[in-house]
Design a protein around this motif. Structure first.
Motif, mmCIF file in Angstrom:
data_model
loop_
_atom_site.group_PDB
_atom_site.id
_atom_site.type_symbol
_atom_site.label_atom_id
_atom_site.label_comp_id
_atom_site.label_asym_id
_atom_site.label_seq_id
_atom_site.Cartn_x
_atom_site.Cartn_y
_atom_site.Cartn_z
ATOM 1 N N ILE A 1 4.275 9.828 5.205
ATOM 2 C CA ILE A 1 3.147 8.960 5.550
ATOM 3 C C ILE A 1 2.403 8.598 4.269
ATOM 4 O O ILE A 1 2.304 9.397 3.341
ATOM 5 C CB ILE A 1 2.189 9.617 6.562
ATOM 6 N N GLY A 2 1.879 7.369 4.219
ATOM 7 C CA GLY A 2 1.144 6.891 3.056
ATOM 8 C C GLY A 2 1.684 5.547 2.600
ATOM 9 O O GLY A 2 2.880 5.267 2.727
ATOM 10 N N VAL A 3 0.792 4.706 2.090
ATOM 11 C CA VAL A 3 1.182 3.402 1.564
ATOM 12 C C VAL A 3 0.776 3.327 0.098
ATOM 13 O O VAL A 3 0.071 4.193 -0.415
ATOM 14 C CB VAL A 3 0.539 2.245 2.362
ATOM 15 N N ALA A 4 1.222 2.278 -0.574
ATOM 16 C CA ALA A 4 0.994 2.152 -2.009
ATOM 17 C C ALA A 4 -0.450 1.785 -2.315
ATOM 18 O O ALA A 4 -1.218 1.355 -1.443
ATOM 19 C CB ALA A 4 1.946 1.116 -2.604
ATOM 20 N N GLU A 5 -0.802 1.927 -3.572
ATOM 21 C CA GLU A 5 -2.186 1.767 -4.012
ATOM 22 C C GLU A 5 -2.729 0.360 -3.787
ATOM 23 O O GLU A 5 -3.945 0.174 -3.639
ATOM 24 C CB GLU A 5 -2.292 2.126 -5.498
ATOM 25 N N ARG A 6 -1.859 -0.632 -3.722
ATOM 26 C CA ARG A 6 -2.298 -2.013 -3.464
ATOM 27 C C ARG A 6 -1.854 -2.486 -2.093
ATOM 28 O O ARG A 6 -1.852 -3.685 -1.804
ATOM 29 C CB ARG A 6 -1.792 -2.944 -4.575
ATOM 30 N N GLY A 7 -1.487 -1.543 -1.245
ATOM 31 C CA GLY A 7 -1.057 -1.858 0.100
ATOM 32 C C GLY A 7 0.442 -1.994 0.197
ATOM 33 O O GLY A 7 1.117 -2.372 -0.770
ATOM 34 N N GLY A 8 0.988 -1.702 1.371
ATOM 35 C CA GLY A 8 2.431 -1.813 1.557
ATOM 36 C C GLY A 8 3.186 -0.971 0.558
ATOM 37 O O GLY A 8 2.980 0.236 0.452
ATOM 38 N N SER A 9 4.058 -1.630 -0.214
ATOM 39 C CA SER A 9 4.844 -0.925 -1.230
ATOM 40 C C SER A 9 4.462 -1.346 -2.642
ATOM 41 O O SER A 9 5.204 -1.085 -3.591
ATOM 42 C CB SER A 9 6.339 -1.197 -0.997
ATOM 43 N N GLU A 10 3.290 -1.974 -2.789
ATOM 44 C CA GLU A 10 2.882 -2.510 -4.090
ATOM 45 C C GLU A 10 2.181 -1.453 -4.938
ATOM 46 O O GLU A 10 0.991 -1.176 -4.749
ATOM 47 C CB GLU A 10 1.953 -3.716 -3.893
ATOM 48 N N GLY A 11 2.911 -0.857 -5.849
ATOM 49 C CA GLY A 11 2.323 0.122 -6.742
ATOM 50 C C GLY A 11 2.735 1.541 -6.390
ATOM 51 O O GLY A 11 3.710 1.791 -5.684
ATOM 52 N N LEU A 12 1.966 2.507 -6.895
ATOM 53 C CA LEU A 12 2.284 3.914 -6.710
ATOM 54 C C LEU A 12 1.840 4.399 -5.338
ATOM 55 O O LEU A 12 0.858 3.929 -4.767
ATOM 56 C CB LEU A 12 1.613 4.747 -7.800
#
Length: 283
Positions: A84-95
């Motif tokens: 669970i968790g998404v990327a720092e800029r949403g979705g898969s954008e970033g870490l």
């Protein structure tokens, strides 16, 4: 390969209310490394897989993941684990700083993610001087073995700005307070980019909010007190322990270990994983 101590998972198998918890900054993949470089992803990926397969935790907080770097984690842990968790800029954008858990042991009740800023619900927000968004993922679980519910928060704090670290720690504490009011035992994992015992973030979460540092709370320390950020250099005993597993006062620390696992001299990351076997209170 350096074999893990046999004692680590024995505690988890011995009683239904004992959990093996791990926090690991896996270091993101870059295009600037070459084969043979210590950070080269193609060299590190099989070592990460072996790390996970050799001693899989029940509950895992990861930092610095990317959408395409889950492969060795998933292969090592096996098909019963979910993320669970998404990327720092949403979705898969970033870490991504995900929580992974064994679905055969833990049932996910709820989860969400906050951004460590003055606007924690705003995707990608960064307001305290840090040059990239920082996130924390929280989850509420039910332990299938004991029936006990608990909360887990996994975070990655800024590595430069002191204000960003202290404010992020306070925001995390504010969210943990909500779980405390619900009577939920709590586990917090992360790369806090702050030295244990000598930093504002530690003061906020441990000395003021009252979490236990699992390294000191453990009845047994199964490794030397390595610094957790050797940056691919020799592992040394050091106070520079910036990766933590923190526990609410009702969670008992049974053992703790800073894992210096490597294969043929290759480290899985520039950080060392940290582990703890903990005992949840009985329902």
């Amino acid at each position: 390969m350096t074999p893990p101590p046999d004692a680590v998972d024995a505690a988890s198998d011995a009683a239904p209310d004992r959990l093996h918890v791990m926090s690991f900054n896996a270091l993101f993949q870059t295009d600037s490394s070459s084969p043979g470089d210590p950070g080269h992803w193609a060299d590190r990926a099989p070592v990460i897989e072996a790390l996970m397969a050799g001693d899989p935790p029940d509950l895992l907080g990861l930092q610095e993941m990317q959408a395409w770097t889950f492969g060795p984690i998933e292969r090592g842990l096996g098909p019963t684990y979910r993320s669970i968790g998404v990327a720092e800029r949403g979705g898969s954008e970033g870490l991504i700083n995900p929580i992974l858990y064994d679905t055969e042991r833990l049932e996910l009740m709820r989860w969400n993610q906050i951004w460590l800023s003055d606007r924690p619900q705003e995707i990608g927000s960064a307001t305290w001087g840090n040059n990239r968004p920082r996130t924390a993922v929280w989850a509420r679980f039910r332990d299938r073995a004991s029936g006990q519910e608990f909360a887990h928060v996994n975070a990655h704090l800024d590595h430069v700005i002191t204000q960003a670290k202290s404010k992020a720690a306070q925001l995390i504490a504010d969210h943990l307070q909500q779980f405390h009011l619900l009577g939920l035992p709590t586990i917090a994992t992360g790369d806090f980019n702050s030295v244990a015992g000598k930093s504002a973030a530690y003061t906020v979460l441990v000395e003021e909010f009252g979490l236990q540092d699992s390294w000191f709370a453990a009845a047994e320390q199964l490794s030397p007190g390595w610094g957790t950020f050797p940056a691919f250099e020799d592992v040394r005993v050091s106070d520079f322990r910036i990766d933590w597993i923190l526990l609410s006062q009702d969670v008992r620390g049974l053992d703790a270990r800073i894992d210096d696992f490597r294969h043929d001299g290759v480290f899985p990351s520039d950080h060392l994983p940290v582990r703890a076997t903990v005992e949840l209170p009985r329902s």
